[in-house]
Each structure stands twice: as structure tokens, then as C-alpha cells.
Design a protein around this motif. Structure first.
Motif, PDB file in Angstrom:
ATOM      1  N   ARG A 550       3.744   2.393   4.022  1.00  0.00           N
ATOM      2  CA  ARG A 550       2.600   1.782   3.344  1.00  0.00           C
ATOM      3  C   ARG A 550       2.784   1.750   1.825  1.00  0.00           C
ATOM      4  N   SER A 551       3.601   2.639   1.274  1.00  0.00           N
ATOM      5  CA  SER A 551       3.799   2.651  -0.179  1.00  0.00           C
ATOM      6  C   SER A 551       4.501   1.393  -0.657  1.00  0.00           C
ATOM      7  N   PHE A 552       5.256   0.705   0.239  1.00  0.00           N
ATOM      8  CA  PHE A 552       5.923  -0.542  -0.118  1.00  0.00           C
ATOM      9  C   PHE A 552       5.077  -1.771   0.226  1.00  0.00           C
ATOM     10  N   VAL A 553       4.033  -1.560   1.007  1.00  0.00           N
ATOM     11  CA  VAL A 553       3.161  -2.663   1.424  1.00  0.00           C
ATOM     12  C   VAL A 553       1.968  -2.801   0.486  1.00  0.00           C
ATOM     13  N   ARG A 554       1.553  -1.691  -0.126  1.00  0.00           N
ATOM     14  CA  ARG A 554       0.300  -1.652  -0.872  1.00  0.00           C
ATOM     15  C   ARG A 554       0.217  -2.727  -1.959  1.00  0.00           C
ATOM     16  N   ASP A 555       1.296  -2.988  -2.679  1.00  0.00           N
ATOM     17  CA  ASP A 555       1.253  -3.922  -3.807  1.00  0.00           C
ATOM     18  C   ASP A 555       1.850  -5.283  -3.483  1.00  0.00           C
ATOM     19  N   LEU A 556       2.093  -5.564  -2.199  1.00  0.00           N
ATOM     20  CA  LEU A 556       2.561  -6.888  -1.802  1.00  0.00           C
ATOM     21  C   LEU A 556       1.410  -7.891  -1.924  1.00  0.00           C
ATOM     22  N   PRO A 557       1.723  -9.133  -2.276  1.00  0.00           N
ATOM     23  CA  PRO A 557       3.042  -9.693  -2.652  1.00  0.00           C
ATOM     24  C   PRO A 557       3.221  -9.776  -4.166  1.00  0.00           C
ATOM     25  N   ASP A 558       2.447  -9.008  -4.931  1.00  0.00           N
ATOM     26  CA  ASP A 558       2.441  -9.161  -6.383  1.00  0.00           C
ATOM     27  C   ASP A 558       3.528  -8.344  -7.089  1.00  0.00           C
ATOM     28  N   HIS A 559       3.953  -7.244  -6.505  1.00  0.00           N
ATOM     29  CA  HIS A 559       4.911  -6.361  -7.159  1.00  0.00           C
ATOM     30  C   HIS A 559       6.327  -6.758  -6.761  1.00  0.00           C
ATOM     31  N   GLU A 560       7.147  -7.132  -7.739  1.00  0.00           N
ATOM     32  CA  GLU A 560       8.475  -7.661  -7.449  1.00  0.00           C
ATOM     33  C   GLU A 560       9.371  -6.644  -6.753  1.00  0.00           C
ATOM     34  N   ASP A 561       9.314  -5.398  -7.186  1.00  0.00           N
ATOM     35  CA  ASP A 561      10.166  -4.376  -6.560  1.00  0.00           C
ATOM     36  C   ASP A 561       9.798  -4.178  -5.101  1.00  0.00           C
ATOM     37  N   GLY A 584      -0.210   0.073   6.780  1.00  0.00           N
ATOM     38  CA  GLY A 584      -1.130   0.013   5.650  1.00  0.00           C
ATOM     39  C   GLY A 584      -1.492  -1.387   5.195  1.00  0.00           C
ATOM     40  N   VAL A 585      -1.496  -2.361   6.084  1.00  0.00           N
ATOM     41  CA  VAL A 585      -1.874  -3.730   5.714  1.00  0.00           C
ATOM     42  C   VAL A 585      -3.392  -3.803   5.573  1.00  0.00           C
ATOM     43  N   GLU A 586      -3.853  -4.256   4.404  1.00  0.00           N
ATOM     44  CA  GLU A 586      -5.288  -4.256   4.136  1.00  0.00           C
ATOM     45  C   GLU A 586      -5.814  -5.602   3.672  1.00  0.00           C
ATOM     46  N   THR A 587      -4.927  -6.543   3.339  1.00  0.00           N
ATOM     47  CA  THR A 587      -5.394  -7.842   2.836  1.00  0.00           C
ATOM     48  C   THR A 587      -4.683  -8.973   3.557  1.00  0.00           C
ATOM     49  N   GLY A 588      -5.315 -10.154   3.490  1.00  0.00           N
ATOM     50  CA  GLY A 588      -4.715 -11.335   4.088  1.00  0.00           C
ATOM     51  C   GLY A 588      -3.450 -11.757   3.379  1.00  0.00           C
ATOM     52  N   GLN A 590      -1.210  -9.794   2.018  1.00  0.00           N
ATOM     53  CA  GLN A 590      -0.127  -8.955   2.527  1.00  0.00           C
ATOM     54  C   GLN A 590       0.342  -9.456   3.887  1.00  0.00           C
ATOM     55  N   LEU A 591      -0.612  -9.770   4.759  1.00  0.00           N
ATOM     56  CA  LEU A 591      -0.264 -10.239   6.100  1.00  0.00           C
ATOM     57  C   LEU A 591       0.477 -11.566   6.047  1.00  0.00           C
ATOM     58  N   GLU A 592       0.068 -12.464   5.152  1.00  0.00           N
ATOM     59  CA  GLU A 592       0.730 -13.759   5.046  1.00  0.00           C
ATOM     60  C   GLU A 592       2.166 -13.602   4.578  1.00  0.00           C
ATOM     61  N   PHE A 593       2.400 -12.683   3.621  1.00  0.00           N
ATOM     62  CA  PHE A 593       3.769 -12.430   3.154  1.00  0.00           C
ATOM     63  C   PHE A 593       4.622 -11.907   4.308  1.00  0.00           C
ATOM     64  N   LEU A 594       4.108 -10.959   5.072  1.00  0.00           N
ATOM     65  CA  LEU A 594       4.859 -10.390   6.195  1.00  0.00           C
ATOM     66  C   LEU A 594       5.148 -11.448   7.252  1.00  0.00           C
ATOM     67  N   TYR A 605      -6.040  -1.339   7.961  1.00  0.00           N
ATOM     68  CA  TYR A 605      -7.480  -1.576   7.983  1.00  0.00           C
ATOM     69  C   TYR A 605      -7.832  -3.064   8.031  1.00  0.00           C
ATOM     70  N   TYR A 606      -6.857  -3.923   7.771  1.00  0.00           N
ATOM     71  CA  TYR A 606      -7.138  -5.360   7.863  1.00  0.00           C
ATOM     72  C   TYR A 606      -7.535  -5.733   9.285  1.00  0.00           C
ATOM     73  N   CYS A 607      -6.966  -5.014  10.251  1.00  0.00           N
ATOM     74  CA  CYS A 607      -7.364  -5.198  11.643  1.00  0.00           C
ATOM     75  C   CYS A 607      -8.411  -4.165  12.047  1.00  0.00           C
ATOM     76  N   SER A 608      -8.031  -2.856  11.873  1.00  0.00           N
ATOM     77  CA  SER A 608      -8.950  -1.801  12.302  1.00  0.00           C
ATOM     78  C   SER A 608      -8.454  -0.455  11.806  1.00  0.00           C
ATOM     79  N   PRO A 609      -9.340   0.445  11.411  1.00  0.00           N
ATOM     80  CA  PRO A 609      -8.949   1.820  11.126  1.00  0.00           C
ATOM     81  C   PRO A 609      -8.712   2.560  12.449  1.00  0.00           C
ATOM     82  N   PRO A 610      -8.232   3.779  12.405  1.00  0.00           N
ATOM     83  CA  PRO A 610      -8.128   4.561  13.653  1.00  0.00           C
ATOM     84  C   PRO A 610      -9.510   4.744  14.268  1.00  0.00           C
ATOM     85  N   VAL A 611      -9.617   4.478  15.576  1.00  0.00           N
ATOM     86  CA  VAL A 611     -10.920   4.529  16.247  1.00  0.00           C
ATOM     87  C   VAL A 611     -10.786   5.317  17.541  1.00  0.00           C
TER      88      VAL A 611
END
Length: 638
Positions: A550-561, A584-588, A590-594, A605-611
């Protein structure tokens, strides 16, 4: 070198003291010489000459001792030189004395006494022969040059005969006394060595040579009493070598002991000579710092120890990089008795370890509160499964392309009766340390398999394995038992492991993973990119899926590294025919980039937290209904 210099100075002081005793004898002899002159037994010029000779000889001896020139002689005490010089001066006096030579010969025994404890029997017998020869020479010179001073020649030779009979016996007895003295000295030295050995065994650590726990505890109690009485401060440093078990396990205990010796020496070199450093046991050390000038000084000492231990250590033709964690507790603020101070320093040390190791931490009262809470949690954790307090939540794993739920990851929670629902970061590390993670992990695996088998058979279940579980010899049997009892298709079970877990012993890890794959299960590498894996090892592991951390997903797609890292992981996984699940996908966005980069699935959490399972089933039903509606609409359109 310094100790040797001190011992030399001590011996020189003893020699000078012994010379002073001889000087007293010469003072007595000069007094007798003056009396003889006053009574007319010797002429004044001769008396003055003899006195000057005595003074000159003793001045020369004094210069030799004070300058240290005597150390160049085979016998630095110059005992033999002094006794021969004394006999020679006595014979010179006897030659010039006109009356009472027989009585004056008794001074020979006084001179012999000076060497009786220093010279051997042979040396004393040689000295006796020299004395007899010298007095015989005196008699002959008197008969030739000063016959008027001899009242009775037979009496002079009779005195010589008495001396010839008594001096050898005196020399033999003196030699025996010297031998007895040497034997007594040897026995005394042996006794002192034995006492020293016993004391060392009682107070010293046999591996490092530092003080042991018993001596340190006793010294700490004494130092605390002194500090309390004189209103002084002191500090205790509790030092633990980080991950030392790896050295013993990989290189053996012999190398481990050598490492402990060098570490102990480095720690001792960072404190004052008056401070006490001890090995408490295992890889734990302690340092007692008395009369602390200021808190800043403790910071400097702790940092100095950390830097000293961190220097590369050469062992068995390899270079080791070691580190220590240090806890600091000071008197009176952190405790006034030994037990409290050591406990608080230990707490501070574990705090330093919790913050990443290779650092130091000062004790605070809040640490004790956390430690007490930790002890309470540890006691409760062993009974959590029996009390039914453990909960399994499920986070859906969603396909990136179609948005359909492919399965779920089982996540452990603890419904604590007093603290409420606890996340894993509150108790998993504790469970790892205490070993409770193995039975807890076994329960989670069986529970997750049983619940997944109750679903419609099209959803997979992912279960995390802890480091202790993965190295547990009973892991395969546990997995087999969970699959057999639940009836779950092995292909629907995905076991998640971490990079750091498998890189400790890559070969053994690869063998374990191959056995798990042989059961039909799938394997995924969790938190990929945060550990130490290399492509060389990764291609040898039977991994089916990598999870992008999730540490590499959090700033997608804005962070170049992060974009570059995500693309590299996806490209690598595709080239090795592995699937990728992003965490750790939380935004659309991020999902579109993936989706564009070809990622297979995601969690977040974009889909669901642990339930809970009920909510997961409801979500599955909802999505299943939506998919049926979409297919129905598509069929009508066609």
C-alpha cells in the motif's frame, strides 16, 4: 604497560626502604667509630678516612636507587654488593683499630643479617669465605705494617678460628631460613592465586571477563546506598545486542562467545575506569555510571557505546555489522532501589528496540504503564481463543478488469472485554514474541477454511502466515488438517507470506513453499517491495501472486517514483507469470491506473474495509445480483 610501571615503582620503593634500614646500621657503625676515636682505640685520621669511605659508598648506592640505574643489574636490590661492601669497610676499620678487634668482629654477623633473607646458602658460604680471607689478610698486614698494634698474635688467629667455626654455620642456617621463606612465599602466592581464582569465578563472567550479574547487583545496591547518603546521582544503562541469536544460529556459539567478548570490551572502553560494566547473561550487558554530572553526559555515553559496537567486527574471516539497544534509568527519578532501577532500564531498552533498534531510550513513567498493559495483554492473549474473543474479518479481493469479487483475505481482530476491538498492531507482535501466534494462527486458518467452504465454492480465501508459523515444523500438518476438516478445495486457499520471512533462510523457505504448493494451495508474497527479495531468489520461489504494498499505491498516479515502482513490479510479475494484487486502493484514479497497467486484482476501502462474514456475504449477494442484471440486460440487447 601502565600496570607494569606501577609494579616497578612499588618494587623500587621497597628496595629503597631496605637500603634505608642498612643506612641505619651504618649510622650505628659511624657512632661506634666516633666513640673508638674518643677513647683512643683508633687514630683520628684513620677514623675520618673510614667515615668518608662509608658516606661515599652509601651516597653511591643512594644515587643508583634513585636514578633507577640499579635496574640494569641482575640483582636490582644490590644486596650482594651491599654485604660485600659492608664486610670490606669493616675489615678496613679493623686494620686501623688498635684495641678491641675481637669484639668488633661481631659486626660481621650484623652485615650477614642484611643478606640472610636475600642470599642463598651458597652465596652466604661464599661471603663467609671472603670474610675469613679478608680477616686473614688483615692479620698478615698488621703483622707486617703495624706490629705494635698487635698485643697477641695467637689471640688474633684464635679470633679468626672462632669466626671460621661460626660463620659457615651461620651462613648455612641463614640459607635454610631463606629457603623456608621462599617456600612460605610460594605457598602464600598459591593461596592468593587460589583466592583470586575463586573470587573471579564468583564475580566475573567466564566468557567476557566482565563482572557477572551477582557482583553487579551487589555493587549497584552499594552504589545506591552511597548515592542516597551523599545525595549524588547515578545511572544504569541496560544494553542488549540486537538479533544476536542469528549469530549463534548461523555461525555457532564459539563465534558468538568471541563476539560477546569483543562487544563487552568495546562497551567497557566507552566508560570511565571507575564505572562498572557487567554481562548479565546471554547478550545482555549493563553499565553502572556513578556521579553523573548532567543528563547530557548520559546521552554522550549511550551514543558512544552505540557507535563503538556498530564498528565492523572481524570474526571467522568475515565482517559482521552488529548493533545494540540501550535503556537508561537514573537515580533518584527512575528508582531508588536496585530492582526498580534495573526493571525500568530494561523497560526503556525494550522501548528502544520497539522504535527500530540501534538506539537508546530514557525511561519515562509512561513506559511502565505501557509495560503493565503489555503484561496484562499477554496474560489475556493466551486465553483469548478459549474465551471466544478472537474474530476474523474479511476484506474482499476485487478484479480490476470487471469489478467482480474473486475472494477475500482473512484478517484477525481481538474483541477484548475491556479494551474493545483491537487491531493486529496491538497484539500480533506480542503473540510472535510469546509464541502464542502459532496456536492463534492455527485457529485462524481452520476458521477461515471452514467459512470459505460454506460459501458457494467460487471464492478464494487468503490467510496470512506469521514468521513463527512459517518456521513451525507442524505447518504442513496444520494446513492439511484445515483443508480436510473444512472440505475446502486447496486451490481456493491462498497463503500469504512476507519477504523478510523467507529471506532469513531462503533455501529452507523455498523447500517449505514447494511442499505447500504440492498440497494444491496458492502462495502470495505480501508487502512486496518493502523487503529484501532479489529476482534471483524470487524466481526460485513457487509464488503465484505478489501483492503490491500500500505504501506504493497511496500516491498513485501522481507520484513519479511510485508510478515507476508499480510499473516495474507489474512488469516483473508478468514476466515471471505471476499475478499482482494491489493493496490499499482508495480512489478511482488509483484503480484506473492499475487497470491500464494490467493489474489483476485489488484490495482497499474503495471497494470495502474488512467486514464481518455476514456483511461480506451480503456484499457478495449484492454484487451477484448486479452481475445477473447486467447479463440480463446484455441478453435482451442482443
Amino acid at each position: 604497560m601502565e600496570q607494569r610501571s606501577v609494579r616497578t615503582e612499588e618494587k623500587q620503593a621497597i628496595r629503597l626502604h631496605r637500603y634505608t634500614l642498612g643506612l641505619y646500621s651504618y649510622s650505628l657503625a659511624l657512632a661506634l667509630l666516633g666513640t673508638a676515636d674518643a677513647l683512643g682505640f683508633i687514630h683520628t685520621p684513620a677514623a675520618v678516612t673510614i667515615a668518608i669511605a662509608c658516606i661515599a659508598a652509601n651516597t653511591a648506592l643512594f644515587v643508583l636507587f634513585r636514578s633507577g640505574f640499579n635496574l640494569r643489574f641482575a640483582d636490582p636490590s644490590l644486596t650482594k654488593l651491599q654485604v660485600y661492601l659492608g664486610i670490606t669497610l669493616l675489615m678496613l676499620s679493623l686494620y686501623h683499630v688498635d684495641v678491641g678487634r675481637g669484639i668488633s668482629l661481631g659486626l660481621c654477623f650484623l652485615v650477614f643479617l642484611f643478606g640472610i633473607f636475600r642470599l642463598s646458602t651458597r652465596e652466604l658460604m661464599t661471603l663467609a669465605l671472603y670474610t675469613l680471607a679478608a680477616y686473614a689478610l688483615v692479620i698478615n698486614l698488621l703483622m707486617h705494617w703495624r706490629p705494635e698494634s698487635i698485643q697477641n698474635v695467637q689471640q688474633e688467629w684464635f679470633n679468626w678460628a672462632l669466626l671460621a667455626l661460626s660463620l659457615p654455620w651461620f651462613s648455612m642456617i641463614g640459607g635454610r631460613i631463606r629457603e623456608l621463606r621462599d617456600r612460605l612465599r610460594e605457598r602464600k602466592q598459591e593461596l592468593q592465586d587460589a583466592i583470586g581464582t575463586i573470587q573471579a569465578m564468583a564475580t566475573r563472567d567466564e566468557v567476557t571477563g566482565l563482572f557477572n550479574r551477582a557482583f553487579f547487583t551487589e555493587s549497584l545496591g552499594h552504589a545506591l546506598a552511597q548515592a542516597e547518603r551523599h545525595e549524588r546521582s547515578l545511572a544504569l544503562l541496560f544494553i542488549d545486542v540486537d538479533r544476536f541469536k542469528l549469530i549463534n544460529d548461523s555461525l555457532g556459539h564459539v563465534v558468538g562467545d568471541e563476539a560477546l567478548r569483543k562487544i563487552g570490551a568495546r562497551i567497557a572502553g566507552c566508560v570511565r575506569g571507575s564505572d562498572i560494566v557487567a554481562r548479565l547473561g546471554g547478550d545482555e550487558f549493563a553499565a553502572l555510571i556513578e556521579s553523573v554530572a548532567a543528563p547530557l553526559a548520559l546521552h554522550e555515553v549511550a551514543q558512544k557505546i552505540i557507535e563503538a559496537v556498530a564498528r565492523p567486527l572481524e570474526l571467522e574471516q568475515r565482517e559482521l555489522a552488529l548493533s545494540v539497544s540501550i535503556g537508561v534509568a537514573a537515580m533518584p527519578d527512575d528508582g531508588r532501589d536496585a530492582q526498580t532501577l534495573m526493571r525500568n532500564a530494561d523497560i526503556a531498552m525494550y522501548r528502544a528496540k520497539a522504535h527500530g533498534r540501534n538506539r537508546y531510550s530514557f525511561y519515562t513513567r509512561q513506559m511502565s504503564e505501557r509495560a503493565e498493559e503489555r503484561l496484562a495483554l499477554e496474560a489475556d492473549l493466551h486465553r483469548a481463543a478459549q474465551r471466544g474473543e478472537l474474530r476474523v474479518l474479511y476484506q474482499p479481493k476485487v478484479g480490476v478488469a470487471d469489478g467482480g469479487i474473486r475472494g477475500a483475505e482473512a484478517l484477525l481482530r481481538w474483541q477484548h472485554p475491556r479494551l474493545g476491538l483491537l487491531a493486529p498492531d496491538r497484539f500480533i507482535d506480542l503473540a510472535e514474541e510469546t509464541g502464542a501466534i502459532v496456536p492463534i494462527g492455527r485457529w485462524v486458518l481452520k476458521e477461515a477454511c471452514a467459512r470459505a467452504a460454506a460459501w458457494d465454492g467460487s471464492y478464494s480465501i487468503a490467510v496470512n502466515l506469521s514468521a513463527r508459523q512459517f518456521s513451525d515444523p507442524g505447518l504442513l500438518a496444520t494446513v492439511e488438517e484445515a483443508l480436510r476438516e473444512s472440505g475446502l478445495d486447496p486451490a481456493l486457499l491462498e497463503l500469504e507470506i512476507t519477504e523478510s520471512m523467507v529471506m532469513l533462510e531462503p533455501e529452507a523457505a523455498a523447500q517449505t513453499m514447494r511442499k505447500l504448493r504440492a498440497l494444491g494451495t496458492r502462495l502470495s508474497m505480501d508487502d512486496f517491495g518493502t523487503g529484501y527479495s532479489s529476482l534471483g531468489y524470487l524466481k526460485r520461489f513457487p509464488i503465484t501472486t505478489v501483492k503490491l504494498d500500500r505504501s506504493f499505491v497511496r500516491d498513485l498516479p501522481d507520484h513519479e517514483d511510485d508510478v515507476a515502482i508499480a510499473r516495474a513490479v507489474l512488469a516483473m510479475a508478468h514476466s515471471l507469470r505471476m499475478d499482482v494484487t494491489a493493496e490499499g486502493v482508495e480512489t478511482g484514479e488509483q484503480l484506473e491506473f492499475l487497470r491500464r497497467e494490467g493489474c489483476l486484482a485489488y484490495q482497499g476501502y474503495y471497494c470495502s474495509p474488512p467486514v464481518a462474514e455476514e456483511q461480506l456475504l451480503a456484499l457478495l449477494e449484492t454484487m451477484s445480483t448486479q452481475r445477473r442484471r447486467v447479463r440480463a440486460i446484455e441478453s435482451v440487447g442482443r
